[in-house]
Design a protein around this motif. Structure first.
Motif, short mmCIF file in Angstrom:
data_model
loop_
_atom_site.label_atom_id
_atom_site.label_comp_id
_atom_site.label_asym_id
_atom_site.label_seq_id
_atom_site.Cartn_x
_atom_site.Cartn_y
_atom_site.Cartn_z
N SER A 2 0.86 -1.18 0.00
CA SER A 2 0.00 0.00 0.00
C SER A 2 0.90 1.23 0.00
O SER A 2 1.78 1.35 0.85
N TYR A 3 0.67 2.12 -0.96
CA TYR A 3 1.62 3.21 -1.13
C TYR A 3 0.91 4.51 -1.46
O TYR A 3 -0.05 4.53 -2.24
N GLN A 4 1.38 5.59 -0.85
CA GLN A 4 0.80 6.90 -1.12
C GLN A 4 1.65 7.65 -2.15
O GLN A 4 2.83 7.90 -1.91
N ILE A 5 1.03 7.98 -3.27
CA ILE A 5 1.75 8.76 -4.30
C ILE A 5 1.55 10.24 -3.97
O ILE A 5 0.45 10.76 -4.08
N ARG A 6 2.65 10.89 -3.58
CA ARG A 6 2.53 12.29 -3.12
C ARG A 6 3.01 13.29 -4.15
O ARG A 6 2.79 14.48 -4.00
N ARG A 7 3.75 12.80 -5.15
CA ARG A 7 4.29 13.71 -6.17
C ARG A 7 4.06 13.10 -7.54
O ARG A 7 4.15 11.87 -7.71
N ALA A 8 3.84 13.94 -8.52
CA ALA A 8 3.62 13.45 -9.89
C ALA A 8 4.85 12.66 -10.38
O ALA A 8 4.72 11.71 -11.15
N GLU A 9 6.02 13.03 -9.90
CA GLU A 9 7.27 12.37 -10.32
C GLU A 9 7.30 10.89 -9.95
O GLU A 9 8.04 10.11 -10.53
#
Lengths: 220, 566
Positions: B130-137
């Motif tokens: 489970s992972y939070q994508i915090r930046r578009a990069e």
């Protein structure tokens, strides 16, 4: 019949083979019994876990213990000597069977590199404590200083109100110092660190594992 | 390089992973991604479900029959929490999923913002990653990693918590590829010692018995399994999820294991001298009382997940690795053998079960319709080549017992979690995962109402789900337990049902109700001949029990064949 009894006459009990290998019948049975006992008896285990340094992993690891109803006694998390890898040292009371299940379930987490479990015989252990004691009582009662020296503890700070004492050692030594000072009625505060330890193996398992993984990556 | 939004990058990353279908439901925090999706409608077929739980179950149904990763997309907060049941279901049943949930922007995280929930915190214990994508990069990397983790090793659900600022942020997108994670080895090397030892134990065995689980299908190892069984002439039993890992009528397939399985495999589990488990996890519904489970036998366990070894059942030998490789390696070392008298030993139990249970369930001459006869007739009408989707309860247990299988990946049922409401959306997903096959859903009057809103999805998509509603006006399985173990006290299990035929028709779904046995064949024929969806409601005997049964906590070889109500 050299060995007496049923051995050598049947193929079922499996004891003959062990006897021929130079083990005595009783020894091997005792060994098995001891192993069974270890598997089912509750004792303190130390778990050494290495993971990638990613946020949120600590709660995932501790959740494995909670789910199997095992209470964590101490926990220490820090960067390890391997760049990028974090090291967790966790102690908990459980059976060997449970300890092995826990390590496998922890290791299953994607970002955990390795999880191993040890008994106190397999590792060098260290723990630190700080004690704040009353300076007036210390000056009044010579036994206080004697106890500090006896336990090879250090006084790291003194002022007119309190003195701070530091002691490093195994858990029982630390508790022994605390108990004796507490009896003398001078303890104002007492804190203990979690356990840290290193294994008695010559090589570092993690480095071997990482080298192995690197080989697999290159083979791709 | 050209800069694009994170939302657009997500679309390209999904396409890069070969995704062509998404099950989803829009909402505030995922709006930028839905806006990008508008331009990708040709390549990414978005199926609008009617509730987020439906999205995940549909993705599960799609994944189970196609072998590909199922993909669901929802908004933050309630959208995300509505996916929890499906994620937990996929985790326990090892179904490869990627669930993308919108999230509030990082500046708002932790402030109890509108529709904010700690998705990673909530889903970590029930997902593979489970992972939070915090930046578009991070999008390209995270999506590649998510699909790699979901489908490799023992498959499972992955959650991507997609913060709004990552969706709107600008990024130079470059496709990423993930095929290596140093802390994760999904394809462990075989241990030759284990392979040799397994072959030796099998060669020495006179009464071997093989337990076949879903791992065989997940590992695409059906052929390897058959070669393994046939070379050493070993009988096998399957779990519910492993039902289509081998043809139902294969000479060595002796039936189903566990609580509502067949008598032979359960009795013989406690008579064999070697028990060989392949890609199964000794669930309590399969083992019964562990203290008496196969104590006389040596046990070998083949699995790709090391944490399954010695978890429930202590084994003598574990063979770690992909069963496609390990089975093949062991088969090479096996002696050709025949175990005729051992295999014949199953016959008396098969005959006894047929006489006391199966015959009565399949060929009743009077009284109301029975689930068993309906299911077997539907199965035969598809030439036993259909996909069986079930909900949970008696409909599931009867379906697993009486549906027959000739083709791989034909079972879609909620095994580990036992999720009522799984059936309808999973069947919708299955029609997209296997558009050339007949998808038959068996559902009860309880489970149907848990996700009945997905009739809307069926209507909109024209999804050709053949729904067989086995209506007994009860929460049948709970009622059965109340009858057997709770002194006949039917605490809140009778159902006051609406007119389902009318409801289906309201959604434009052709529907029919069968009460008389004489009308059944024609009705099934009509259902299968009607293009698109169909609801066939069967008026089932109200208080029928699924038999045989290993009562909870009882020994696996002590099955009750007949139960007479007191």
């Amino acid at each position: 019949m050299a060995f007496g009894g049923q051995c050598g006459e049947c193929t079922e009990c499996g004891k003959c083979e062990r006897l021929l290998n130079g083990q005595t019948n009783d020894d091997s049975i005792k060994k098995e019994e001891k192993k069974m006992e270890q598997d089912n008896s509750v004792r303190l285990y130390t778990f050494i876990i290495y993971s990638e340094n990613v946020p949120g992993l600590l709660s995932q690891i501790t959740a494995v213990y909670t789910r199997r109803q095992v209470n964590i006694e101490s926990l220490n998390v820090c960067a390890s000597s391997t760049p990028g890898a974090h090291k967790y040292t966790i102690t908990a009371y459980c059976t060997r069977t449970m300890a092995e299940m826990l390590t496998k379930q922890i290791e299953k987490k994607i970002d955990v590199l390795q999880a191993n479990v040890f008994t106190d015989d397999d590792i060098f252990i260290n723990e630190t404590c700080l004690l704040k004691i009353s300076t007036p009582i210390m000056l009044e009662n010579k036994d206080v200083c004697r106890m500090v020296r006896l336990h090879q503890a250090h006084i790291v700070e003194v002022n007119s109100i309190y003195a701070t004492i530091e002691k490093t050692g195994i858990t029982s030594d630390i508790l022994s110092l605390y108990d004796s000072l507490k009896t003398l009625g001078c303890v104002l505060q007492f804190v203990r660190s979690g356990r840290i330890c290193i294994t008695k193996d010559y090589t570092e398992h993690l480095d071997e594992y990482l080298a192995d993984r690197e080989k697999k990556r290159n083979a791709k | 390089m050209e800069k694009i939004t994170g939302a657009e990058a997500m679309m390209r990353a999904l396409e890069n992973e070969g995704v062509d279908i998404l099950f989803g439901y829009p909402g505030g925090s995922i709006m930028p991604t839905y806006d990008a999706l508008y331009d990708h409608k040709k390549t990414l077929n978005h199926i609008l479900v009617r509730h987020e739980q439906g999205a995940v179950h549909a993705a599960q149904g799609y994944a189970r029959v196609s072998g590909k990763v199922g993909c669901a997309i929802v908004t933050s907060g309630p959208g995300a929490t509505n996916t929890i049941t499906g994620i937990a279901d996929a985790m326990i049943d090892s179904t490869p999923l990627v669930v993308i949930a919108g999230q509030v922007g990082v500046a708002m995280l932790g402030t109890d913002a509108f529709q904010e929930v700690d998705v990673v915190g909530v889903t970590s214990p029930i997902s593979k990653w489970s992972y939070q994508i915090r930046r578009a990069e991070d999008i390209a990397w995270a999506v590649a990693r998510a699909f790699y983790i979901a489908k490799s090793g023992r498959p499972g659900p992955v959650v991507l918590d997609f913060a709004k600022n990552a969706q709107t942020g600008m990024v130079e997108y470059e496709p990423a590829k993930a095929d290596f994670i140093r802390s994760y080895d999904p394809d462990p090397d075989l241990n030759e010692e284990e392979i040799r030892e397994a072959a030796k134990m099998i060669n020495e065995s006179v009464k071997p018995f093989v337990l076949v689980g879903q791992g065989v299908e997940l590992g695409n190892a059906r052929e390897e399994l058959k070669a393994f069984l046939e070379k050493a002439d070993m009988p096998c039993g399957t779990t519910f999820l492993g039902l289509s890992a081998i043809e139902s009528d294969h000479r060595l397939n002796k039936g189903i294991l566990g609580m509502h399985g067949n008598l032979g495999p359960n009795v013989m589990t406690n008579k064999c001298d070697l028990l060989i488990a392949v890609g199964m996890r000794f669930d309590d519904r399969v083992t019964g009382n562990l203290a008496t489970y196969a104590k006389q036998a040596k046990i070998i366990h083949f699995d790709i997940d090391r944490s399954e070894f010695n978890k429930n059942v202590k084994v003598n030998l574990s063979v770690h690795g992909d069963c496609k490789k390990s089975l093949a390696a062991v088969t090479k070392l096996l002696d050709k053998a025949t175990h005729t008298s051992w295999i014949d030993g199953f016959k008396p139990y098969e005959e006894k079960e047929y006489q006391k249970v199966i015959d009565k369930a399949l060929h009743p001459t009077e009284g109301p319709l029975l689930m068993g006869e309906v299911i077997r007739k539907v199965s035969e009408a598809t030439n036993n080549a259909g996909i069986m989707v079930t909900d949970v309860g008696q409909n599931q247990l009867f379906a697993c017992r009486y549906f027959k299988f000739t083709k791989a990946r034909s079972v879609v049922t909620s095994g580990g979690l036992g999720t009522m409401g799984f059936g309808i959306p999973a069947a919708i997903g299955a029609t997209f995962g296997a558009p050339d096959r007949t998808v038959c859903l068996f559902v009860g009057d309880g489970g149907l109402q848990m996700t009945i809103q997905e009739f809307g999805t069926i209507m909109e998509q024209g999804a050709p789900v053949k729904m067989i509603l086995l209506n007994n006006n009860y929460l049948g399985n709970v009622r059965q337990w109340q009858e057997m173990f709770f002194s006949h006290r039917y605490s809140f299990t009778p159902m006051l049902n609406p007119n389902y035929e009318l409801i289906a028709k309201g959604y434009g779904i052709p529907a029919k109700t069968v009460v008389e046995r004489s009308e059944l064949d024609a009705a099934i024929k009509e259902m299968l001949a009607t293009p698109g969806p169909y609801l066939l409601q069967c008026a089932i005997m109200e208080e029928d029990n699924v038999m045989p049964m290993v009562p909870p906590g009882a020994n696996i070889d002590e099955m009750i064949l007949e139960y007479k109500s007191k």
